[in-house]
Design a protein around this motif. Structure first.
Motif, short mmCIF file in Angstrom:
data_model
loop_
_atom_site.label_atom_id
_atom_site.label_comp_id
_atom_site.label_asym_id
_atom_site.label_seq_id
_atom_site.Cartn_x
_atom_site.Cartn_y
_atom_site.Cartn_z
N PRO A 41 6.93 67.79 -47.92
CA PRO A 41 7.97 68.58 -48.49
C PRO A 41 9.14 69.08 -47.42
CG PRO A 41 6.24 70.08 -47.71
CD PRO A 41 5.92 68.58 -47.44
N GLU A 42 10.18 69.57 -47.86
CA GLU A 42 11.17 70.22 -47.20
C GLU A 42 10.39 70.80 -45.88
OE1 GLU A 42 14.04 72.35 -48.90
OE2 GLU A 42 14.38 71.00 -50.53
N GLY A 43 10.56 70.63 -44.62
CA GLY A 43 9.81 71.15 -43.43
C GLY A 43 8.82 69.94 -42.95
N GLY A 44 8.52 69.20 -43.75
CA GLY A 44 7.51 68.53 -43.53
C GLY A 44 5.97 68.66 -43.65
N PHE A 45 5.19 67.66 -43.28
CA PHE A 45 3.74 68.02 -43.14
C PHE A 45 3.32 69.08 -42.09
CE2 PHE A 45 3.40 64.21 -45.50
CZ PHE A 45 2.68 64.58 -46.57
N SER A 46 2.50 69.93 -42.25
CA SER A 46 2.01 70.75 -41.12
C SER A 46 1.23 69.92 -40.05
CB SER A 46 1.05 71.91 -41.65
OG SER A 46 0.05 71.45 -41.87
N ASP A 47 1.24 70.38 -38.77
CA ASP A 47 0.42 69.67 -37.89
C ASP A 47 -0.84 69.71 -38.17
OD1 ASP A 47 2.73 69.32 -36.17
OD2 ASP A 47 2.37 71.09 -35.06
N GLU A 48 -1.60 70.55 -38.86
CA GLU A 48 -3.14 70.58 -39.54
C GLU A 48 -3.22 69.55 -40.30
OE1 GLU A 48 -6.11 73.53 -41.70
OE2 GLU A 48 -4.05 74.08 -41.14
N GLU A 49 -2.06 69.44 -41.28
CA GLU A 49 -2.33 68.33 -42.58
C GLU A 49 -2.23 66.95 -41.75
OE1 GLU A 49 -0.45 70.57 -46.31
OE2 GLU A 49 0.89 69.90 -44.77
N VAL A 50 -1.34 66.82 -40.89
CA VAL A 50 -1.06 65.31 -40.17
C VAL A 50 -2.49 64.92 -39.66
CG1 VAL A 50 -0.09 64.10 -38.59
CG2 VAL A 50 1.15 65.36 -40.02
N GLU A 51 -3.21 65.87 -38.76
CA GLU A 51 -4.46 65.77 -38.10
C GLU A 51 -5.37 65.27 -39.04
OE1 GLU A 51 -4.77 69.31 -35.72
OE2 GLU A 51 -3.16 68.83 -34.33
N GLN A 52 -5.44 66.11 -40.17
CA GLN A 52 -6.56 65.81 -41.36
C GLN A 52 -6.58 64.32 -41.64
OE1 GLN A 52 -5.53 69.00 -44.11
NE2 GLN A 52 -6.93 70.46 -43.24
N GLY A 53 -5.17 64.10 -42.11
CA GLY A 53 -5.01 62.70 -42.37
C GLY A 53 -5.38 61.70 -41.31
N GLN A 54 -5.14 61.86 -40.12
CA GLN A 54 -5.32 61.02 -38.93
C GLN A 54 -6.88 60.86 -38.84
OE1 GLN A 54 -2.68 62.74 -35.97
NE2 GLN A 54 -1.46 60.99 -36.15
N GLU A 55 -7.57 61.89 -38.89
CA GLU A 55 -8.95 61.95 -38.65
C GLU A 55 -9.85 61.12 -39.58
OE1 GLU A 55 -10.00 65.96 -38.55
OE2 GLU A 55 -9.24 66.29 -36.73
#
Length: 232
Positions: free
Chosen positions: A186-200
Motif C-alpha cells: 500500500p501507500e507507505g509500503g509493506f512493513s518490515d515485519e511483513e517483508v521479513e515474514q515473506g522472506q522467511e
C-alpha cells in the motif's frame, strides 16, 4: 468488427445474446441485422458470425466460423496488490487486462486503507470484459477474492514469489519466468515485519527503481517488466 462477450460454449450454430451486451450492440453501437460480429467467451474460444435478428433486449447471431484465439503472454502473472484509493483501482484493472496479467488478488496489509466490497469487485469484473473487448484479448483476467498478507503467504508456498520493496534485487535480474506471483504494498509500503515474514517463507524482494511509485504504477510497471523479460 464489433466484439461481443458471451460466457457460454459455442456448441450450436446460433447464439442468443441478452443483457448488457445486447443493449450495447443495439442501442450504443447500432449494429443491424446482416452485420458481422466477433464473439469470445473469455476462455479462449472465439467465433465470427452475423446478426440475424435483434431488438433492444436480445440479439440472435448466426455463427459462420471459428477462429484461433490470440496468444496470451508466455508468463502467467498473479498480481497481489494493495487497493489504491478512488478510481485508481479501476485504472489498474483495465491496464492489467490490456497487458495480459493472468489474475489480480486484492491484498490487505498492515498499512492498507482501502477494503473493496464484493459489489465493487463484481463491477470491476465487468470492466475486465470491456477491456478485453477493446484490446482484443480473448481470455478474461481473473479478479480473486481479497486476501490478507498472512493468508497470501499461506496460500502461495511454492514457485517464484516476489515482493516489491526498496533495497531488493533489480527486477531485470529475474530472467525468464513461466509463472510468478508479484506482491505490491500500500501507500507507505509493506512493513518490515511483513517483508521479513515473506522472506522467511522464500519470497524474494525486488526494487522498481529509485523513485517512489503509486500502487497502481508499481503494479503495472513491474508486470510490464516481467512480461518484457519473457519476450526477449
Amino acid at each position: 468488427m464489433e466484439r461481443v462477450y458471451h460466457p457460454e460454449p459455442f456448441d450450436d450454430d446460433r447464439v442468443e445474446v441478452t443483457g448488457p451486451e445486447a443493449h450495447h450492440l443495439t442501442r450504443v453501437r447500432r449494429v443491424a441485422p446482416g452485420e458481422g460480429v466477433e464473439l469470445f467467451n473469455g476462455l479462449g474460444d472465439v467465433v465470427r458470425g452475423r446478426v440475424d435478428r435483434s431488438d433492444r433486449h436480445r440479439v440472435e447471431i448466426l455463427i459462420q466460423c471459428r477462429i484461433a484465439p490470440r496468444p496470451e503472454p508466455s508468463a502467467q502473472i498473479a498480481l497481489a496488490t494493495a487497493v489504491p484509493k478512488g478510481d485508481r483501482f479501476d485504472w489498474l484493472i483495465e491496464k492489467a487486462t490490456e497487458l495480459g496479467v493472468h489474475r489480480v488478488i486484492p491484498l490487505r496489509t498492515q498499512r492498507s486503507v482501502v477494503d473493496p466490497r464484493t459489489t465493487k469487485l463484481d463491477r470491476l469484473r465487468r470492466l475486465v470484459i470491456e477491456a478485453c473487448k477493446q484490446s482484443g484479448r480473448d481470455r478474461l483476467l481473473h479478479i480473486e477474492p481479497m486476501l490478507s498478507w498472512p493468508d497470501l503467504l499461506a496460500t502461495y508456498t511454492e514457485g517464484v514469489r516476489l515482493i516489491a520493496h526498496p533495497g531488493g534485487e533489480a527486477i531485470g535480474r529475474c530472467g525468464t519466468i513461466a509463472t510468478v506471483i508479484l506482491a505490491i504494498g500500500p501507500e507507505g509500503g509493506f512493513s518490515d515485519e511483513e517483508v521479513e515474514q515473506g522472506q522467511e517463507l522464500g519470497w524474494k524482494t525486488i526494487n522498481l527503481g529509485p523513485n517512489i511509485l503509486r500502487i497502481e504504477t508499481a503494479g503495472l510497471a513491474a508486470s510490464a517488466a516481467l512480461l518484457a523479460l519473457n519476450l526477449s
